[in-house]
Design an enzyme around this catalytic site. Structure first.
Site, PDB file in Angstrom:
ATOM      1  N   ASP A  19       0.855  -1.182   0.000  1.00 53.59           N
ATOM      2  CA  ASP A  19       0.000   0.000   0.000  1.00 53.59           C
ATOM      3  C   ASP A  19       0.904   1.249   0.000  1.00 53.59           C
ATOM      4  O   ASP A  19       2.076   1.171   0.392  1.00 53.59           O
ATOM      5  CB  ASP A  19      -0.894  -0.042   1.236  1.00 53.59           C
ATOM      6  CG  ASP A  19      -1.712   1.216   1.427  1.00 53.59           C
ATOM      7  OD1 ASP A  19      -2.295   1.693   0.436  1.00 53.59           O
ATOM      8  OD2 ASP A  19      -1.768   1.717   2.567  1.00 53.59           O
ATOM      9  N   ASP A  21      -0.132   5.097   0.996  1.00 55.09           N
ATOM     10  CA  ASP A  21      -0.297   6.066   2.078  1.00 55.09           C
ATOM     11  C   ASP A  21      -0.319   5.351   3.424  1.00 55.09           C
ATOM     12  O   ASP A  21      -1.184   4.527   3.677  1.00 55.09           O
ATOM     13  CB  ASP A  21      -1.601   6.843   1.865  1.00 55.09           C
ATOM     14  CG  ASP A  21      -1.785   7.972   2.857  1.00 55.09           C
ATOM     15  OD1 ASP A  21      -0.827   8.320   3.568  1.00 55.09           O
ATOM     16  OD2 ASP A  21      -2.901   8.515   2.932  1.00 55.09           O
ATOM     17  N   GLY A  65      -9.815  10.223   6.543  1.00 50.35           N
ATOM     18  CA  GLY A  65     -10.317   8.902   6.166  1.00 50.35           C
ATOM     19  C   GLY A  65     -11.564   8.918   5.320  1.00 50.35           C
ATOM     20  O   GLY A  65     -11.953   7.888   4.768  1.00 50.35           O
ATOM     21  N   ASN A 145      -3.156   9.836  -7.243  1.00 46.52           N
ATOM     22  CA  ASN A 145      -1.921  10.622  -7.201  1.00 46.52           C
ATOM     23  C   ASN A 145      -0.689   9.761  -6.923  1.00 46.52           C
ATOM     24  O   ASN A 145       0.384  10.295  -6.636  1.00 46.52           O
ATOM     25  CB  ASN A 145      -2.022  11.687  -6.098  1.00 46.52           C
ATOM     26  CG  ASN A 145      -3.170  12.632  -6.321  1.00 46.52           C
ATOM     27  OD1 ASN A 145      -3.452  13.015  -7.455  1.00 46.52           O
ATOM     28  ND2 ASN A 145      -3.861  12.997  -5.259  1.00 46.52           N
TER      29      ASN A 145
HETATM   30 MG   LIG Z   1      -2.932   3.124   3.570  1.00 44.83          MG
END
Ligand SMILES: [Mg+2]
Length: 254
Positions: A19, A21, A65, A145
């Site tokens: 993943d 971020d 979130g 992004n």
């Molecule tokens: Mg994440």
């Protein structure tokens, strides 16, 4: 667990799926700063002398979130401000929910392109070690992004494949908690899911790892919720990937 490698993975693992971020990039603070800039400009113009800035507490409670448009709506509602929804192609900064959301994204991109994003160094070192051991690597992110962030981190060369928000849209892949983006990355690497490891910090990512029957799922806990990561299917939870290679495991630790 027996049969673990120096990377802290089962010996049959051939590929690692990361993943972005929260695992590779420290993007949360950049998102928060972009939101503050977008909201403060809007509120200052609207409220004049009564202007009250957007705070860290606002970010945690109303924005973090949530999908971008929901974040705008939820925060503005907390200040008693109603705005028209507008359309997704409203110019950035238009006084609509979509216009503010686009302005935030524009500011986020400006920040990451001007060097305002940092990596988790433990993750970069882990990826380099995995590649040195002959494992294949991919980045799997919902973010549209993703490429900009990897470029800003000078980390594009660390991945053999990328399945991000742009690729998912092109291939019509549903996002996490569905396993489809991880499965596509494993396929791009030529590795069956049972021989790939997933590295994720989100509960939805754990669910995706379990649903896709991946060989190993590592939960990355930056905020103190390891029990929830285990409950959602993590085989092991670490606070930093350096733990997988550096420290001796306690007897009985998973
Ligand atoms: Mg994440």
């Amino acid at each position: 667990m027996s049969g673990m490698t120096d990377l802290g993975l089962p010996e049959n693992i051939l590929a690692c799926l990361f993943d972005l971020d929260g695992v590779i990039s420290r993007t949360a603070a950049v998102h928060a700063a972009a939101w503050k800039q977008a909201f403060d400009a809007f509120l200052r113009e609207r409220d004049g002398a009564d202007f009250r800035p957007f705070t860290d507490a606002d970010y945690a409670e109303y924005v973090d979130g949530r999908p971008r448009v929901d974040g705008v709506r939820t925060f503005l509602a907390s200040r008693g401000v109603g705005l028209p929804l507008g359309a997704p192609d409203d110019p950035p900064g238009t006084a609509t929910v979509h216009g503010l959301a686009r302005r935030k994204n524009e500011l986020f991109l400006e920040r990451i392109r001007s060097g305002g994003v940092e990596a988790y160094e433990g993750t970069l070192r882990y990826i380099e070690a995995a590649r040195a051991d002959g494992l294949r690597t991919a980045v799997v992110s919902a973010s549209a992004n993703c490429r900009d962030v990897l470029h800003a981190l000078d980390a594009e060369h660390l991945f053999d494949a990328r399945v991000d928000g742009v690729v998912a849209a092109e291939r019509h892949l549903p996002g996490k908690p569905h396993p489809d983006t991880f499965l596509a990355a494993a396929r791009d690497l030529g590795v069956p899911p049972g021989r790939a490891a997933v590295f994720e910090d989100a509960l939805a990512g754990m669910d995706a790892g379990r649903a896709g029957r991946f060989g190993y799922v590592v939960g990355v806990d930056r905020v103190g919720r390891s029990a929830a990561l285990y409950a959602h299917g993590a085989d092991r939870v670490v606070t930093d990937l350096a733990e997988l290679t550096g420290e001796p495991r306690e007897p009985g630790e998973r």
